[in-house]
Motif scaffolding. Structure first.
Motif, PDB file in Angstrom:
ATOM      1  N   VAL A 197       0.879  -1.248   0.065  1.00  0.00           N
ATOM      2  CA  VAL A 197      -0.058  -0.030  -0.048  1.00  0.00           C
ATOM      3  C   VAL A 197       0.848   1.312  -0.022  1.00  0.00           C
ATOM      4  O   VAL A 197       0.676   2.111  -0.663  1.00  0.00           O
ATOM      5  N   ALA A 198       1.982   1.320   0.956  1.00  0.00           N
ATOM      6  CA  ALA A 198       2.921   2.275   0.832  1.00  0.00           C
ATOM      7  C   ALA A 198       3.568   2.604  -0.619  1.00  0.00           C
ATOM      8  O   ALA A 198       3.758   3.585  -0.997  1.00  0.00           O
ATOM      9  N   ALA A 199       3.961   1.723  -1.250  1.00  0.00           N
ATOM     10  CA  ALA A 199       4.598   1.563  -2.456  1.00  0.00           C
ATOM     11  C   ALA A 199       3.631   2.226  -3.601  1.00  0.00           C
ATOM     12  O   ALA A 199       3.985   3.276  -4.217  1.00  0.00           O
ATOM     13  N   PHE A 200       2.144   1.772  -3.531  1.00  0.00           N
ATOM     14  CA  PHE A 200       1.370   2.604  -4.227  1.00  0.00           C
ATOM     15  C   PHE A 200       1.209   4.013  -3.831  1.00  0.00           C
ATOM     16  O   PHE A 200       1.259   4.705  -4.934  1.00  0.00           O
ATOM     17  N   CYS A 201       1.319   4.405  -2.674  1.00  0.00           N
ATOM     18  CA  CYS A 201       0.946   5.931  -2.237  1.00  0.00           C
ATOM     19  C   CYS A 201       2.363   6.643  -2.811  1.00  0.00           C
ATOM     20  O   CYS A 201       2.073   7.936  -3.197  1.00  0.00           O
ATOM     21  N   GLN A 202       3.474   5.926  -2.595  1.00  0.00           N
ATOM     22  CA  GLN A 202       4.584   6.812  -3.385  1.00  0.00           C
ATOM     23  C   GLN A 202       4.657   7.112  -4.792  1.00  0.00           C
ATOM     24  O   GLN A 202       4.711   8.121  -5.362  1.00  0.00           O
ATOM     25  N   GLU A 203       3.955   5.970  -5.397  1.00  0.00           N
ATOM     26  CA  GLU A 203       4.041   5.840  -7.010  1.00  0.00           C
ATOM     27  C   GLU A 203       3.110   6.792  -7.478  1.00  0.00           C
ATOM     28  O   GLU A 203       3.279   7.687  -8.318  1.00  0.00           O
ATOM     29  N   LYS A 204       1.984   6.851  -6.863  1.00  0.00           N
ATOM     30  CA  LYS A 204       0.833   7.722  -7.031  1.00  0.00           C
ATOM     31  C   LYS A 204       0.924   9.182  -6.648  1.00  0.00           C
ATOM     32  O   LYS A 204      -0.095   9.827  -6.722  1.00  0.00           O
ATOM     33  N   LYS A 205       1.750   9.519  -5.746  1.00  0.00           N
ATOM     34  CA  LYS A 205       1.944  10.883  -4.634  1.00  0.00           C
ATOM     35  C   LYS A 205       0.662  10.916  -4.244  1.00  0.00           C
ATOM     36  O   LYS A 205       0.010  11.828  -4.250  1.00  0.00           O
ATOM     37  N   ILE A 206       0.184  10.059  -3.330  1.00  0.00           N
ATOM     38  CA  ILE A 206      -1.064  10.001  -2.579  1.00  0.00           C
ATOM     39  C   ILE A 206      -0.712  10.926  -1.162  1.00  0.00           C
ATOM     40  O   ILE A 206       0.195  10.702  -0.683  1.00  0.00           O
ATOM     41  N   ASP A 207      -1.546  11.964  -1.064  1.00  0.00           N
ATOM     42  CA  ASP A 207      -1.330  13.046  -0.115  1.00  0.00           C
ATOM     43  C   ASP A 207      -1.916  12.688   1.347  1.00  0.00           C
ATOM     44  O   ASP A 207      -1.861  13.265   2.334  1.00  0.00           O
ATOM     45  N   LEU A 208      -3.180  11.709   1.240  1.00  0.00           N
ATOM     46  CA  LEU A 208      -3.963  11.299   2.298  1.00  0.00           C
ATOM     47  C   LEU A 208      -4.431   9.995   1.852  1.00  0.00           C
ATOM     48  O   LEU A 208      -5.287   9.717   0.935  1.00  0.00           O
ATOM     49  N   VAL A 209      -4.162   9.124   2.872  1.00  0.00           N
ATOM     50  CA  VAL A 209      -4.905   7.812   3.050  1.00  0.00           C
ATOM     51  C   VAL A 209      -5.970   7.838   3.954  1.00  0.00           C
ATOM     52  O   VAL A 209      -5.749   8.268   4.894  1.00  0.00           O
ATOM     53  N   VAL A 210      -7.341   7.505   3.601  1.00  0.00           N
ATOM     54  CA  VAL A 210      -8.286   7.365   4.357  1.00  0.00           C
ATOM     55  C   VAL A 210      -8.741   5.782   4.770  1.00  0.00           C
ATOM     56  O   VAL A 210      -9.043   5.263   3.661  1.00  0.00           O
ATOM     57  N   VAL A 211      -8.603   5.549   5.875  1.00  0.00           N
ATOM     58  CA  VAL A 211      -8.984   4.029   6.227  1.00  0.00           C
ATOM     59  C   VAL A 211     -10.551   4.032   6.537  1.00  0.00           C
ATOM     60  O   VAL A 211     -10.837   4.607   7.648  1.00  0.00           O
ATOM     61  N   GLY A 212     -11.393   3.127   5.715  1.00  0.00           N
ATOM     62  CA  GLY A 212     -12.621   2.991   6.257  1.00  0.00           C
ATOM     63  C   GLY A 212     -12.758   1.972   7.487  1.00  0.00           C
ATOM     64  O   GLY A 212     -13.436   2.190   8.433  1.00  0.00           O
ATOM     65  N   PRO A 213     -12.661   0.597   7.318  1.00  0.00           N
ATOM     66  CA  PRO A 213     -12.979  -0.446   8.241  1.00  0.00           C
ATOM     67  C   PRO A 213     -11.845  -0.410   9.411  1.00  0.00           C
ATOM     68  O   PRO A 213     -10.710   0.029   9.295  1.00  0.00           O
ATOM     69  N   GLU A 214     -12.366  -1.244  10.402  1.00  0.00           N
ATOM     70  CA  GLU A 214     -11.287  -1.455  11.631  1.00  0.00           C
ATOM     71  C   GLU A 214     -10.268  -2.342  11.361  1.00  0.00           C
ATOM     72  O   GLU A 214      -9.356  -2.095  12.025  1.00  0.00           O
ATOM     73  N   GLY A 215     -10.524  -3.430  10.621  1.00  0.00           N
ATOM     74  CA  GLY A 215      -9.573  -4.396  10.619  1.00  0.00           C
ATOM     75  C   GLY A 215      -8.052  -4.005  10.498  1.00  0.00           C
ATOM     76  O   GLY A 215      -6.976  -4.103  11.130  1.00  0.00           O
ATOM     77  N   PRO A 216      -7.897  -3.156   9.324  1.00  0.00           N
ATOM     78  CA  PRO A 216      -6.680  -2.625   8.755  1.00  0.00           C
ATOM     79  C   PRO A 216      -6.112  -1.734  10.116  1.00  0.00           C
ATOM     80  O   PRO A 216      -4.728  -1.827  10.379  1.00  0.00           O
ATOM     81  N   LEU A 217      -6.798  -1.011  10.532  1.00  0.00           N
ATOM     82  CA  LEU A 217      -6.634  -0.091  11.703  1.00  0.00           C
ATOM     83  C   LEU A 217      -6.095  -0.840  13.003  1.00  0.00           C
ATOM     84  O   LEU A 217      -4.886  -0.375  13.498  1.00  0.00           O
ATOM     85  N   VAL A 218      -6.649  -1.840  13.346  1.00  0.00           N
ATOM     86  CA  VAL A 218      -6.377  -2.811  14.546  1.00  0.00           C
ATOM     87  C   VAL A 218      -4.921  -3.577  14.089  1.00  0.00           C
ATOM     88  O   VAL A 218      -4.047  -3.700  15.254  1.00  0.00           O
ATOM     89  N   ALA A 219      -4.859  -3.797  12.795  1.00  0.00           N
ATOM     90  CA  ALA A 219      -3.632  -4.464  12.406  1.00  0.00           C
ATOM     91  C   ALA A 219      -2.467  -3.339  12.271  1.00  0.00           C
ATOM     92  O   ALA A 219      -1.152  -3.846  12.098  1.00  0.00           O
ATOM     93  N   GLY A 220      -2.723  -2.160  12.612  1.00  0.00           N
ATOM     94  CA  GLY A 220      -1.603  -1.281  12.512  1.00  0.00           C
ATOM     95  C   GLY A 220      -1.135  -0.394  11.150  1.00  0.00           C
ATOM     96  O   GLY A 220      -0.059   0.024  11.008  1.00  0.00           O
ATOM     97  N   ILE A 221      -2.079  -0.482  10.063  1.00  0.00           N
ATOM     98  CA  ILE A 221      -1.720   0.266   8.945  1.00  0.00           C
ATOM     99  C   ILE A 221      -1.424   1.540   9.022  1.00  0.00           C
ATOM    100  O   ILE A 221      -0.517   1.921   8.417  1.00  0.00           O
ATOM    101  N   ALA A 222      -2.055   2.285  10.085  1.00  0.00           N
ATOM    102  CA  ALA A 222      -1.874   3.860  10.085  1.00  0.00           C
ATOM    103  C   ALA A 222      -0.213   3.996  10.652  1.00  0.00           C
ATOM    104  O   ALA A 222       0.324   4.829   9.880  1.00  0.00           O
TER     105      ALA A 222
END
Ligand code: AMP
Ligand code: GLY
Length: 426
Positions: free
Chosen positions: A54-79
């Motif tokens: 996900v980070a590599a995609f963000c760098q490639e596409k110059k993502i300025d903000l990631v918005v996380v909808g569901p809880e699963g990835p947050l509890v897993a530490g994606i932020a």
């Protein structure tokens, strides 16, 4: 700004719809998204559990903000993992997401910081949990500690049900989520969902809603993720909101900062409004689904501006303006839900349904051979606004009349409590 939105439900469609309306937006990507989200975003396939991808995609596409909808990835530490790459993320850290990821953690926080909630015990083995339940008696509430997709809670009206629920938990009915159990006092009152946008230090009240958890009319049948919702929640008067902020939300913000896990993101408090005032049932660390859909219909301000302020720790300088109108959403689900839903049936008539001003958020749809088909349990969220909850309700059901989907079903009484209140007050 380039924004990446993670998730695929009706909540994420509503977020995408609101983000797409922001003049700040350059390009919106969503993963995995759904056909409704695809009308306002470019859909991409990322493995959400692979944070480096996900980070590599963000760098490639110059993502300025990631918005996380569901809880699963947050509890897993994606932020945390994305931030370590220098990527800006809206959503709590893994340590702060424990407010949703561990019911025992939240109960201990409440005990430590004097936050009103049901009396409780935490248990790691069957024998001591049983002893507590036998001593306390029914009705009583049994909860698997961890994330159990909304299925880990048993409201036991008898001692037998309570003991059976404990046995199921410790026998692994919820996997590792049930290895620890919270047993708590049964609360009575009216439930409300209370949202705050948080930046680690400041919590900005961000709307109220009520949802309908049972699958059938008259609040009957099994629990679901939510069959409909409306906003605002009439029970959350100005006084109740002020008390909730002072007695529940602000001590939580201070407590989390105190524990070295300041909370930034959406704090969703499930409340029971009791004779003694508001009590916390549970926290979620993301928007509710379908509560988000009704909140986004009422938010007058630019969501992207507010999310940026939350990420940058600037909420103390911000306010959020809400429409005076009510919003109501009716969930259309596929037959079989909340068990195993039938997939693949064709849905027609959405354009006609939207013609009267309703917003139709996609929750579980797919495109198959050019046709829109059902692809999940909760499939569509038909959402409307009105001067009263009653008017929003009439508009939402009028839109549903145009939808041609014989394999779908929905509740016919979403908003009943508020509509009865309105009638009594009229
Ligand atoms: P949860 O999965 O924690 O949202 O719980 C599901 C539902 O169970 C809540 O929305 C409440 O309706 C109910 N519930 C949870 N805890 C309690 C409690 N202590 N007393 C009464 N009802 C509860
Ligand atoms: N509708 C309840 C939830 O999102 O948890």
């Amino acid at each position: 700004m380039n924004v990446l939105l993670l998730g695929s439900g009706g909540r994420e469609h509503a977020l995408a719809w609101k983000i797409a309306a922001s003049p700040l937006l350059t390009k919106l990507y969503a993963s995995p998204g759904n056909p409704g989200i695809g009308s306002v975003a470019e859909l991409v396939k990322l493995d959400m559990s692979d944070h480096s991808a996900v980070a590599a995609f963000c760098q490639e596409k110059k993502i300025d903000l990631v918005v996380v909808g569901p809880e699963g990835p947050l509890v897993a530490g994606i932020a945390d993992d994305l931030r370590a790459w220098g990527i800006r993320v809206f959503g709590p850290s893994k340590a702060a997401a424990r407010l949703e990821g561990s019911k025992g953690f939240t109960k201990d926080l409440c005990a430590k910081f004097n936050i009103p909630t049901a009396a409780y015990g935490r248990f790691g083995d069957l024998a001591s949990a049983k002893a507590y339940v036998e001593k306390t008696g029914a009705p009583i509430v049994i909860k698997a500690d961890g994330l159990a997709a909304g299925k880990g809670v048993t409201i036991a009206m008898t001692l037998e049900e309570a003991l059976a629920a404990l046995e199921a938990c410790f026998e692994g009915a919820f996997g590792t989520a049930g290895a620890e159990v919270v047993v708590e006092e049964y609360l009575t009152g009216e439930e409300a969902s209370f949202f705050c946008l948080c930046d680690g230090a400041t919590a900005l009240p961000f709307g109220t809603a009520q949802d309908h958890k049972r699958v059938g009319d008259g609040d009957t049948g099994p629990n679901t993720g939510g069959m409909g919702a409306y906003s605002p929640a009439p029970v959350m008067t100005a006084e109740m909101t002020e008390r909730t902020m002072r007695e529940i939300i602000e001590p939580t913000m201070r407590g989390m900062a105190n524990l070295g896990a300041p909370f930034a993101g959406i704090l969703f408090a499930g409340l029971m409004v009791t004779d003694q005032g508001p009590k916390l049932i549970e926290y979620n660390t993301r928007f509710g689904d379908p509560e988000c859909q009704v909140l986004m219909m009422r938010l007058k301000d630019d969501l992207l501006v507010l999310l940026n302020a939350a990420v940058d720790g600037q909420l103390a300088h911000m306010s959020a303006r809400w429409s005076d109108e009510a919003a109501l959403t009716v969930v259309m689900a596929a037959r079989g839900y909340p068990g195993t839903p039938e997939k693949g049936s064709v849905i027609r008539g959405l354009d006609e349904a939207a013609g009267g001003g309703a917003e139709i958020f996609h929750a579980g749809t797919a495109i198959n051979g050019g046709a829109l088909v059902a692809n999940g349990g909760r499939v569509l969220n038909v959402t409307a606004t009105g001067a009263t909850v009653g008017e929003a309700q009439r508009r939402a059901y009028a839109a549903i009349d145009h939808i041609d989907w014989p394999q779908g079903f929905f509740r016919h009484d979403i908003g009943w409590r508020a509509v009865e209140r309105e009638k009594a007050g009229a």
